[in-house]
Design an enzyme around this catalytic site. Structure first.
Site, PDB file in Angstrom:
ATOM      1  N   HIS A 136     -11.184  -3.224   2.931  1.00  0.00           N
ATOM      2  CA  HIS A 136     -10.296  -2.474   3.814  1.00  0.00           C
ATOM      3  C   HIS A 136     -10.856  -2.524   5.230  1.00  0.00           C
ATOM      4  O   HIS A 136     -12.075  -2.529   5.423  1.00  0.00           O
ATOM      5  CB  HIS A 136     -10.216  -1.020   3.338  1.00  0.00           C
ATOM      6  N   GLU A 157      -8.370  -7.790   5.195  1.00  0.00           N
ATOM      7  CA  GLU A 157      -7.308  -7.058   5.883  1.00  0.00           C
ATOM      8  C   GLU A 157      -7.390  -7.326   7.377  1.00  0.00           C
ATOM      9  O   GLU A 157      -8.475  -7.323   7.965  1.00  0.00           O
ATOM     10  CB  GLU A 157      -7.413  -5.559   5.613  1.00  0.00           C
ATOM     11  N   ASP A 210       0.873  -1.175   0.000  1.00  0.00           N
ATOM     12  CA  ASP A 210       0.000   0.000   0.000  1.00  0.00           C
ATOM     13  C   ASP A 210       0.908   1.222   0.000  1.00  0.00           C
ATOM     14  O   ASP A 210       1.711   1.399   0.917  1.00  0.00           O
ATOM     15  CB  ASP A 210      -0.881  -0.023   1.245  1.00  0.00           C
TER      16      ASP A 210
END
Length: 411
Positions: A329, A354, A226
């Site tokens: 997320h 995640e 990320d």
């Protein structure tokens, strides 16, 4: 043939089920929580949250949260009605049957369209949606994923989401190596390295950090990065991502600014690595823009911000229709982790979730706000069998962190 006679426990449940068919929402309660010493410089959404409780006349209470400003969300949830296109959540929900989850999502969306449709109002709907699904599961005695069409798998695969704090480059290299070794020791099958550093490090520094991390975890580990909206133009992103192609990254997350849809499309077409984004979006309509115009390979709705489980399941189905992955997320409490698990269990194209690892990023909100903790074993999390979302609020911690009792200023 003799009439069916349920056993005592079954009879109690059937009576309870019949009673719940007619239950009504009686109260919406929104409580911001905040750790004592919030840093406005920290890249950490788990410093605060908001707990939304939906109470019913059947004595069942559902809980939800959302990854957005708790104080702004509280204001949205408590705002009075203005007119028929700007109704209060109280007017929209009190007296309704919480089992009608999808209908209530649409009712909230339509009833707030004057000030909503995107942004904070969708975030608020997401918190309410969590709580409604929690109520439905408790009332029916079933885990939420079963009510959403699952299970499609017996366990979910969490990827360890690790974030070396900003430091000197040598210290960041040391800490990155250390975190990758810890992830291996803990038995994770997938890991994401967060390199959210803006222009503090050069692109060459980022390439070096990624190569070192890949070497540390080995070729068998599913590995992704990320970069936190690092590049302002697609050509710079293309140049660097191409240098990382041999690292076999599962995806590169948020390489460009969120609204640069054409830039995302150019990047996705120029590289073989999957491009992922969407943590900030609100609603399936924003997701459609990112998938159809931005051409991302992986859509990443936050399970709360995007509008809750109802909307995220819709987003996952839209992605599946396009042959895309949906990997949510999540950087909040264990309540959000629970919601991710239910989404992955219900949707066919959610292969990973995640996972903010409590041992690697200490946070009272992440590790203590709800129970039980979903601890991976052999790199997977077994599906919860408890009814509802399968977690309960630690009321002592909630009282301890409740705002304004907690410190209000940020440093």
């Amino acid at each position: 043939m003799a009439a069916f006679k349920p056993r005592a426990a079954e009879a109690v449940h059937l009576d309870r089920h019949a009673e719940c068919r007619f239950m009504k929402i009686t109260e919406i309660e929104a409580t911001p929580l905040r750790i004592p010493n919030v840093s406005s410089k920290a890249n950490d959404g788990a410093q605060e949250t908001i707990i939304v409780k939906i109470h019913t006349d059947a004595g069942i209470t559902g809980i939800g949260e959302v990854d957005a400003s708790p104080y702004m969300v509280k204001a949205v949830l408590e705002a009075p009605s203005s007119h028929n296109w700007s109704l209060s959540f109280e007017d929209l929900l009190i007296g309704e049957n919480p089992l009608d989850v999808e209908r209530l999502w649409d009712k909230m969306y339509q009833g707030t369209m004057y000030t909503g449709r995107r942004g904070l109002v969708i975030h608020a709907i997401g918190a309410v949606d969590f709580a409604l699904w929690d109520i439905a599961g408790q009332a029916l005695g079933r885990p939420v994923y079963e009510l959403m069409g699952g299970p499609r798998r017996e366990a979910v695969i969490p990827y360890a989401s690790v974030h070396p704090a900003i430091a000197t480059l040598p210290e960041t290299e040391r800490r990155t190596h250390e975190l990758m070794e810890r992830v291996l020791e803990m038995g994770y099958r997938a890991v994401k390295l967060q390199l959210v550093y803006g222009d503090i490090y050069t692109d060459a520094d980022i390439v070096r950090l990624v190569r070192m991390a890949r070497q540390t975890v080995g070729d068998q580990m599913t590995f992704m990065i990320d970069v936190g909206y690092r590049w302002t133009d697609s050509k710079a992103a293309i140049q660097t991502v191409r240098q990382l192609e041999d690292c076999n990254l599962y995806f590169v997350e948020t390489p460009l600014r969120m609204d640069d849809l054409d830039g995302y499309a150019r990047l996705a077409e120029a590289v073989t690595t999957r491009i992922a984004a969407a943590e900030l979006l609100a609603s399936r309509w924003e997701a459609l823009d990112l998938m159809d115009r931005g051409k991302v390979d992986v859509i990443q709705p936050d399970v709360s911000r995007a509008g809750g489980l109802t909307e995220c399941l819709r987003i996952a189905k839209l992605a599946d229709d396009r042959g895309l992955l949906c990997i949510p997320h999540a950087w909040k409490s264990g309540l959000t982790v629970a919601a991710e698990i239910h989404l992955s269990a219900a949707a066919c194209n959610v292969p990973l979730i995640e996972f903010m690892v409590p041992e690697l990023w200490p946070s009272i909100i992440r590790s203590e706000l709800v129970e039980p903790e979903f601890t991976p074993r052999n790199g997977v999390i077994d599906l919860p069998k408890a009814s509802g979302l399968g977690v309960r609020l630690n009321e002592d911690i909630a009282r301890k962190l409740a705002w304004p009792a907690a410190q209000k200023t940020a440093t």
